[in-house]
Design a protein around this motif. Structure first.
Motif, PDB file in Angstrom:
ATOM      1  N   SER A 139     -37.324  93.565  28.509  1.00 49.95           N
ATOM      2  CA  SER A 139     -36.915  92.402  29.303  1.00 49.95           C
ATOM      3  C   SER A 139     -37.960  91.290  29.244  1.00 49.95           C
ATOM      4  O   SER A 139     -37.638  90.106  29.073  1.00 49.95           O
ATOM      5  CB  SER A 139     -36.687  92.814  30.763  1.00 49.95           C
ATOM      6  OG  SER A 139     -35.690  93.800  30.854  1.00 49.95           O
ATOM      7  N   CYS A 140     -39.242  91.667  29.380  1.00 48.18           N
ATOM      8  CA  CYS A 140     -40.310  90.668  29.366  1.00 48.18           C
ATOM      9  C   CYS A 140     -40.379  89.941  28.033  1.00 48.18           C
ATOM     10  O   CYS A 140     -40.517  88.712  27.978  1.00 48.18           O
ATOM     11  CB  CYS A 140     -41.651  91.329  29.666  1.00 48.18           C
ATOM     12  SG  CYS A 140     -41.808  91.918  31.355  1.00 48.18           S
ATOM     13  N   TYR A 141     -40.250  90.714  26.955  1.00 42.92           N
ATOM     14  CA  TYR A 141     -40.338  90.118  25.619  1.00 42.92           C
ATOM     15  C   TYR A 141     -39.150  89.189  25.366  1.00 42.92           C
ATOM     16  O   TYR A 141     -39.301  88.077  24.839  1.00 42.92           O
ATOM     17  CB  TYR A 141     -40.395  91.207  24.553  1.00 42.92           C
ATOM     18  CG  TYR A 141     -40.612  90.682  23.161  1.00 42.92           C
ATOM     19  CD1 TYR A 141     -41.779  89.985  22.840  1.00 42.92           C
ATOM     20  CD2 TYR A 141     -39.666  90.863  22.162  1.00 42.92           C
ATOM     21  CE1 TYR A 141     -41.998  89.489  21.562  1.00 42.92           C
ATOM     22  CE2 TYR A 141     -39.863  90.369  20.884  1.00 42.92           C
ATOM     23  CZ  TYR A 141     -41.032  89.685  20.593  1.00 42.92           C
ATOM     24  OH  TYR A 141     -41.239  89.175  19.332  1.00 42.92           O
ATOM     25  N   LEU A 142     -37.942  89.621  25.784  1.00 45.11           N
ATOM     26  CA  LEU A 142     -36.756  88.784  25.597  1.00 45.11           C
ATOM     27  C   LEU A 142     -36.891  87.487  26.387  1.00 45.11           C
ATOM     28  O   LEU A 142     -36.574  86.403  25.892  1.00 45.11           O
ATOM     29  CB  LEU A 142     -35.495  89.538  26.023  1.00 45.11           C
ATOM     30  CG  LEU A 142     -34.194  88.725  25.957  1.00 45.11           C
ATOM     31  CD1 LEU A 142     -33.906  88.267  24.527  1.00 45.11           C
ATOM     32  CD2 LEU A 142     -33.008  89.529  26.488  1.00 45.11           C
ATOM     33  N   SER A 143     -37.371  87.593  27.613  1.00 46.50           N
ATOM     34  CA  SER A 143     -37.500  86.410  28.467  1.00 46.50           C
ATOM     35  C   SER A 143     -38.419  85.369  27.832  1.00 46.50           C
ATOM     36  O   SER A 143     -38.085  84.178  27.768  1.00 46.50           O
ATOM     37  CB  SER A 143     -38.041  86.816  29.848  1.00 46.50           C
ATOM     38  OG  SER A 143     -38.189  85.695  30.680  1.00 46.50           O
TER      39      SER A 143
END
Length: 355
Positions: free
Chosen positions: A273-277
């Motif tokens: 999630s963090c990387y996608l954001s």
């Protein structure tokens, strides 16, 4: 999109006619019958026949009787008669049946294309536009470009609803797009059959009843459902490479009416999630939440303009559980409330618009 029926019992001649028609009018669906009985069955089955090529000397009922039956169903269908007999009496006997042209067999390609151009009033501009549309639809499906597809399709839907002199032609553009989808689904065999039936029903409804405010949302969701069927299959057979950002956008479009979370889309994109954001903002220029809000509000604007759904209902259909929150997001994006927006874009008051 044109429905064209070829009534010809000679196989070689029938194949030649079909090839010429398909090449010259490539926004056409060609149906064939090798007997008068099968031709009459097609007349009964098809909602609309734009043009019929009829060999007078087919097995009974003969071509003349087929045309007579056609005229009891449709006065507008263009009819081109083909025959090996150069007999003026035949031509004279058919004048009362409103035959548009009369061609001697074997029919030359140039003769037939000239007759089609004159009869259907098909211009080179129409042919070029049709080919461009077919190429564009094919590219979007082949490239799994779901985001571009939704913008393209929903714009076509809205244009078909616009109260302008071009409304009828824009509605035809929408049905042409659906006909191209039907051709694509037919090429998939049994796998495309269920979605193909949805497309056929949608074409019939739009052609016969138009797109009323009461039907707009149902037609929109029907189009989204068809698109999901088409692009789910396209994704399974996608031969190119799809970045995780494109995969995220794919699943956002697929679930545009649902509640979308960063965790869900990240899981479907195979990244954290963090990387996608972080990557989503860097690659698209939008924060993830802002991007989803913009996509949902684009749909909301169409619903406010063309549907009779209440504002509370629109919020719920877009998976906003709090209508007040939806109104705040909408005003932040557009500078006005949903009700004020509706008053501007839909001057005719919608009885059920109150939220």
């Amino acid at each position: 999109m044109y429905n064209i029926v070829i009534v010809e019992d000679e196989l070689i001649e029938s194949e030649s006619l079909r090839r010429i028609v398909s090449q010259y009018v490539d926004n056409s669906v060609v149906h064939e019958a090798n007997t008068g009985k099968k031709a009459i069955q097609l007349i009964d089955q098809l909602d609309q026949i734009d043009m019929m090529l009829v060999d007078i000397n087919i097995p009974l009922p003969n071509g003349n009787q087929v045309i007579e039956y056609l005229r009891t169903k449709s006065a507008s269908t263009k009819v081109i008669v083909t025959t090996a007999n150069d007999d003026f009496d035949i031509v004279r006997s058919m004048l009362n049946l409103k035959v548009d042209d009369y061609l001697l067999k074997p029919v030359k390609k140039s003769t037939l294309t000239d007759a089609i151009s004159k009869t259907l009033e098909v211009s080179d501009v129409d042919i070029a536009a049709s080919r461009a549309l077919k190429q564009s639809v094919g590219e979007m499906i082949e490239q799994c470009d779901y985001h571009r597809w939704h913008q393209f399709l929903l714009n076509a839907l809205d244009d078909a609803c616009a109260g302008t002199p071009s409304g009828i032609s824009q509605r035809k553009l929408l049905t042409d797009i659906l006909e191209l989808l039907h051709q694509h689904l037919s090429s998939l065999g049994d796998k495309g059959l269920p979605a193909g039936k949805k497309v056929t029903a949608m074409i019939q409804e739009i052609s016969q009843s138009g797109i009323t405010p009461g039907a707009y949302f149902r037609i929109m969701t029907g189009l989204l459902s068809i698109g999901e069927d088409v692009f789910d299959h396209a994704l399974k057979h996608f031969s190119g490479t799809m970045s995780f950002i494109d995969r995220a956008r794919f699943h956002i479009e697929k679930n545009i009416l649902n509640n979308l979370t960063l965790d869900d889309i990240a899981a479907r994109s195979f990244v954290s999630s963090c990387y996608l954001s972080r990557a989503f903002k860097k690659m698209t220029g939008y924060g993830f939440s802002n991007y989803i809000a913009a996509r949902k509000l684009s749909v909301a604007k169409s619903l406010l303009q063309f549907s009779d759904l209440r504002i509370n209902t629109i919020a719920l259909e877009l998976s906003y559980q709090d209508a007040n929150y939806f109104c705040r997001i909408f005003k932040k994006e557009t500078g006005m409330s949903p009700s004020d927006f509706r008053k501007i874009v839909a001057p005719e008051p919608v009885n059920s618009q109150a939220g």
